[in-house]
Scaffold this active site. Structure first.
Site, PDB file in Angstrom:
ATOM      1  N   HIS A 318       1.036  -1.163  -0.156  1.00  0.00           N
ATOM      2  CA  HIS A 318      -0.311  -0.130   0.091  1.00  0.00           C
ATOM      3  C   HIS A 318       0.893   1.250  -0.077  1.00  0.00           C
ATOM      4  O   HIS A 318       1.988   1.190   0.487  1.00  0.00           O
ATOM      5  CB  HIS A 318      -1.070  -0.095   1.288  1.00  0.00           C
ATOM      6  CG  HIS A 318      -2.053   0.934   1.120  1.00  0.00           C
ATOM      7  ND1 HIS A 318      -2.094   2.363   1.340  1.00  0.00           N
ATOM      8  CD2 HIS A 318      -3.279   0.803   0.523  1.00  0.00           C
ATOM      9  CE1 HIS A 318      -3.028   2.714   1.118  1.00  0.00           C
ATOM     10  NE2 HIS A 318      -4.200   1.990   0.591  1.00  0.00           N
ATOM     11  N   ARG A 327      -9.416  -3.227   6.767  1.00  0.00           N
ATOM     12  CA  ARG A 327     -10.535  -3.790   5.908  1.00  0.00           C
ATOM     13  C   ARG A 327     -10.305  -5.074   5.669  1.00  0.00           C
ATOM     14  O   ARG A 327     -11.445  -5.773   5.409  1.00  0.00           O
ATOM     15  CB  ARG A 327     -10.604  -2.832   4.728  1.00  0.00           C
ATOM     16  CG  ARG A 327     -10.808  -1.271   5.003  1.00  0.00           C
ATOM     17  CD  ARG A 327     -10.509  -0.480   3.833  1.00  0.00           C
ATOM     18  NE  ARG A 327      -9.410  -0.536   3.083  1.00  0.00           N
ATOM     19  CZ  ARG A 327      -8.809   0.207   2.013  1.00  0.00           C
ATOM     20  NH1 ARG A 327      -9.559   0.668   1.325  1.00  0.00           N
ATOM     21  NH2 ARG A 327      -7.669   0.223   1.570  1.00  0.00           N
ATOM     22  N   ASP A 373      -8.192  -5.493  -0.929  1.00  0.00           N
ATOM     23  CA  ASP A 373      -8.546  -6.379  -2.237  1.00  0.00           C
ATOM     24  C   ASP A 373      -7.863  -7.760  -1.979  1.00  0.00           C
ATOM     25  O   ASP A 373      -8.371  -8.482  -2.623  1.00  0.00           O
ATOM     26  CB  ASP A 373      -7.726  -5.642  -3.284  1.00  0.00           C
ATOM     27  CG  ASP A 373      -8.123  -4.397  -3.618  1.00  0.00           C
ATOM     28  OD1 ASP A 373      -9.311  -4.016  -3.786  1.00  0.00           O
ATOM     29  OD2 ASP A 373      -7.247  -3.512  -3.977  1.00  0.00           O
TER      30      ASP A 373
HETATM   31  N1  CMX Z   1       4.502  -7.316  -5.483  1.00  0.00           N
HETATM   32  C1  CMX Z   1       5.679  -6.893  -5.633  1.00  0.00           C
HETATM   33  N2  CMX Z   1       5.985  -5.872  -5.658  1.00  0.00           N
HETATM   34  C2  CMX Z   1       5.703  -4.777  -5.002  1.00  0.00           C
HETATM   35  C3  CMX Z   1       4.343  -4.873  -4.535  1.00  0.00           C
HETATM   36  C4  CMX Z   1       3.761  -6.174  -4.342  1.00  0.00           C
HETATM   37  N3  CMX Z   1       2.709  -6.344  -3.785  1.00  0.00           N
HETATM   38  N4  CMX Z   1       4.281  -3.898  -3.543  1.00  0.00           N
HETATM   39  C5  CMX Z   1       5.232  -2.858  -4.021  1.00  0.00           C
HETATM   40  N5  CMX Z   1       6.023  -3.576  -4.616  1.00  0.00           N
HETATM   41  C6  CMX Z   1       7.303  -2.971  -4.971  1.00  0.00           C
HETATM   42  C7  CMX Z   1       7.110  -1.938  -5.984  1.00  0.00           C
HETATM   43  O1  CMX Z   1       6.452  -2.344  -7.397  1.00  0.00           O
HETATM   44  C8  CMX Z   1       8.216  -1.203  -6.251  1.00  0.00           C
HETATM   45  O2  CMX Z   1       9.208  -1.638  -6.934  1.00  0.00           O
HETATM   46  P1  CMX Z   1      10.080  -0.887  -7.892  1.00  0.00           P
HETATM   47  O3  CMX Z   1      11.149  -0.163  -7.019  1.00  0.00           O
HETATM   48  O4  CMX Z   1      10.857  -1.885  -8.712  1.00  0.00           O
HETATM   49  O5  CMX Z   1       9.305   0.023  -8.820  1.00  0.00           O
HETATM   50  C9  CMX Z   1       8.598  -1.123  -4.747  1.00  0.00           C
HETATM   51  O6  CMX Z   1       8.145  -2.445  -4.168  1.00  0.00           O
HETATM   52  C10 CMX Z   1       8.466  -0.250  -3.708  1.00  0.00           C
HETATM   53  O7  CMX Z   1       7.124   0.087  -3.815  1.00  0.00           O
HETATM   54  P2  CMX Z   1       6.355   0.706  -2.352  1.00  0.00           P
HETATM   55  O8  CMX Z   1       6.840   2.152  -2.304  1.00  0.00           O
HETATM   56  O9  CMX Z   1       6.378  -0.331  -1.408  1.00  0.00           O
HETATM   57  O10 CMX Z   1       4.784   0.867  -2.857  1.00  0.00           O
HETATM   58  P3  CMX Z   1       3.973   2.011  -3.696  1.00  0.00           P
HETATM   59  O11 CMX Z   1       3.565   2.835  -2.780  1.00  0.00           O
HETATM   60  O12 CMX Z   1       4.977   2.551  -4.970  1.00  0.00           O
HETATM   61  O13 CMX Z   1       2.907   1.129  -4.477  1.00  0.00           O
HETATM   62  C11 CMX Z   1       1.004  -0.402  -4.328  1.00  0.00           C
HETATM   63  C12 CMX Z   1       1.753   0.835  -3.630  1.00  0.00           C
HETATM   64  C13 CMX Z   1      -0.219  -0.531  -3.718  1.00  0.00           C
HETATM   65  C14 CMX Z   1       0.554   0.147  -5.657  1.00  0.00           C
HETATM   66  C15 CMX Z   1       1.902  -1.788  -4.480  1.00  0.00           C
HETATM   67  O14 CMX Z   1       2.052  -2.080  -3.212  1.00  0.00           O
HETATM   68  C16 CMX Z   1       1.311  -2.465  -5.458  1.00  0.00           C
HETATM   69  O15 CMX Z   1       1.520  -2.615  -6.446  1.00  0.00           O
HETATM   70  N6  CMX Z   1       0.675  -3.602  -4.756  1.00  0.00           N
HETATM   71  C17 CMX Z   1      -0.108  -4.733  -5.671  1.00  0.00           C
HETATM   72  C18 CMX Z   1      -1.294  -3.923  -6.147  1.00  0.00           C
HETATM   73  C19 CMX Z   1      -2.406  -4.007  -5.336  1.00  0.00           C
HETATM   74  O16 CMX Z   1      -2.898  -4.797  -4.422  1.00  0.00           O
HETATM   75  N7  CMX Z   1      -3.208  -2.710  -5.233  1.00  0.00           N
HETATM   76  C20 CMX Z   1      -4.261  -2.401  -4.404  1.00  0.00           C
HETATM   77  C21 CMX Z   1      -4.118  -1.110  -3.292  1.00  0.00           C
HETATM   78  C22 CMX Z   1      -5.140  -1.115  -2.533  1.00  0.00           C
HETATM   79  C23 CMX Z   1      -6.176  -0.256  -3.379  1.00  0.00           C
HETATM   80  O17 CMX Z   1      -5.975   0.849  -3.965  1.00  0.00           O
HETATM   81  O18 CMX Z   1      -7.458  -0.890  -3.521  1.00  0.00           O
END
Ligand code: CMX
Length: 434
Positions: A318, A327, A373
């Protein structure tokens, strides 16, 4: 005038004075610093907007007007015989700022029922869309097609006073919340149930009617929809769907246009579409590991493989939260009560045991814990809603509560058009590296 609107109006002048005096007395106070990295990382941690309805704490999760999710589940009125709060109550709380009683909530259910008529042309629009168009795209188009009924747009054309923007927006917001369950259910029945539509029923709450139009009458499923609508309703202002709606709304685009913009943001896999992606990922994993409940070791290998292929693990991580999403926990509690032995629930639980330490070990994921989710899909599957590419539409229907309450407040407080500054990489290099 409805009692909800009267209550909102009663506190409006006080709120306007409070904000005006506060900004005049403290407007020069510095609230934070911005570094260069934040410009390249999606503005993380940049406090940049006012959203009255809720506030997200990284460790504790969401608070709606000061109430945590477990508190909300405890204190909001419920339908008779139900174990879940009515989402009408959370809308009241976000809008008015205090807890509703049973009468307040009942009045909102009635008010939504009165406003729920969807003009025929909206169904015509949907009927002309290809059935294989993603349900979120259809939903967004259908919301836009409701726009010709906008009170705000009509009143604005005839010279609406700025101080009354909130009033016309209030009307649009309530109309929109009342109408979109019918629209969503129509899309669902058209795509997946041979166009066998189900007419709304009268005298029931918003969620029960929605479940009914979708084709579900099981009381546990109806309670699940009440829970679902409550917990997905709002997540402060900076998430993509709320912020997109706020941004578009700041140009005085009406509620329909603003909300449709938010839904286009919700349709992205890093945001709301993650609920569909989670189910797809779980089912693919289960199939590729031979069916049944895979072992922890097999799940671990599968997760490592997904990561090595450069994929995200949907439902985990997140941008703000740093702990398990409350949630998620609320849905887990529902599952433990109603479907403790369900195979997919057991799989979700096992994934919860395995994934966080793997994500942590990458050294880059800031929050390895599950978000909302990660859990929602398996609950819906259990009750027979198997068409998981529709699940983000359910998220969208719920989000209307928060986004509409936010829009009414933005209009009431005269929030101006949003226009942050931007710069170029070369200008920044010139400034800092010479
Ligand atoms: N799986 C794999 N890699 C992940 C990850 C996951 N679940 N969550 C974060 N990372 C990666 C990012 O892609 C990023 O990689 P790079 O440095 O190679 O670009 C790195 O870890 C750092 O990211 P972060 O600062 O921890 O996370 P962000 O704030 O950039 O992104 C989010 C947040 C939700 C987009 C990300 O955790 C993600 O892609 N999760 C999976 C998708 C998801 O579940 N989305 C729903 C969120 C809730 C909602 O809005 O409904």
């Amino acid at each position: 005038m409805s009692s909800l609107k009267k209550k909102f109006e009663e506190q409006l002048s006080q709120s306007r004075i409070k904000v005006k005096n506060f900004v005049s007395d403290y407007g020069d106070k510095v609230i934070g610093e911005i570094n260069l990295r934040q410009l390249y990382s999606g503005m993380r941690g940049m406090l940049s907007m006012i959203t009255e309805t809720s506030k997200l704490d990284p460790n504790e999760g969401i608070r709606f007007r000061g109430y945590t999710l477990p508190e909300i589940q405890d204190v909001l009125p419920r339908a008779e015989g139900s174990n879940q709060p009515l989402p009408e109550g959370i809308f009241y709380l976000m809008l008015i700022g205090s807890l509703p009683d049973e009468k307040d909530v009942k009045q909102i259910s009635l008010e939504l029922e009165k406003r729920s008529n969807v003009p025929n042309h909206v169904f015509d629009v949907i009927n002309n869309l290809p059935k294989d168009m993603h349900p979120m795209t259809q939903f967004s188009i259908a919301i836009l097609s409701l726009q010709n009924g906008s009170n705000f747009s009509v009143s604005y054309k005839s010279g609406l006073n700025k101080l009354d923007y909130w009033d016309a927006t209030f009307e649009d917001a309530l109309d929109l919340i009342a109408r979109i369950p019918r629209v969503a259910a129509y899309i669902y029945r058209r795509i997946y149930h041979n166009e066998k539509y189900i007419e709304p029923i009268k005298g029931v709450d918003w969620s029960k009617n929605f479940a009914h139009m979708l084709g579900f009458s099981d009381s546990e499923f109806i309670d699940l929809i009440r829970l679902y609508m409550t917990i997905h309703s709002d997540h402060e202002g900076g998430n993509v769907s709320a912020h997109a709606s706020h941004l578009v709304g700041s140009a005085l685009s009406d509620a329909y246009i603003s909300f449709s913009a938010g839904m286009n943001g919700l349709a992205g896999p890093l945001h709301g579409l993650a609920n569909q992606e989670v189910v797809r990922w779980l089912l693919e994993m289960q199939e590729s590991l031979g069916g049944g409940l895979p072992s922890r070791d097999n799940i671990s290998e599968y997760v490592q493989k997904s990561l090595s292929e450069g994929k995200v693990i949907p439902g985990f991580g997140h941008a703000v939260l740093r702990k398990t999403d409350p949630r998620y926990t609320a849905q887990r509690e529902f599952a433990l009560k109603y479907l403790p032995d369900d195979e997919l629930f057991l799989l979700v639980s096992r994934v919860y045991e395995v994934v966080p330490s793997i994500l942590e070990s990458t050294g880059k994921v800031k929050n390895p814990w599950p978000n909302v989710d990660a859990h929602s899909g398996v609950l819906l599957l259990k009750y027979g809603m198997t068409e998981y590419d529709f699940f983000t539409v359910l998220f969208g229907v719920s989000r209307s509560l928060g986004i509409m309450a936010q829009l009414i407040w933005s209009r009431a407080l005269g929030m101006p058009i949003e226009r942050p500054g931007s710069t170029t990489t070369d200008l920044m290099i010139k400034k800092f590296s010479n």
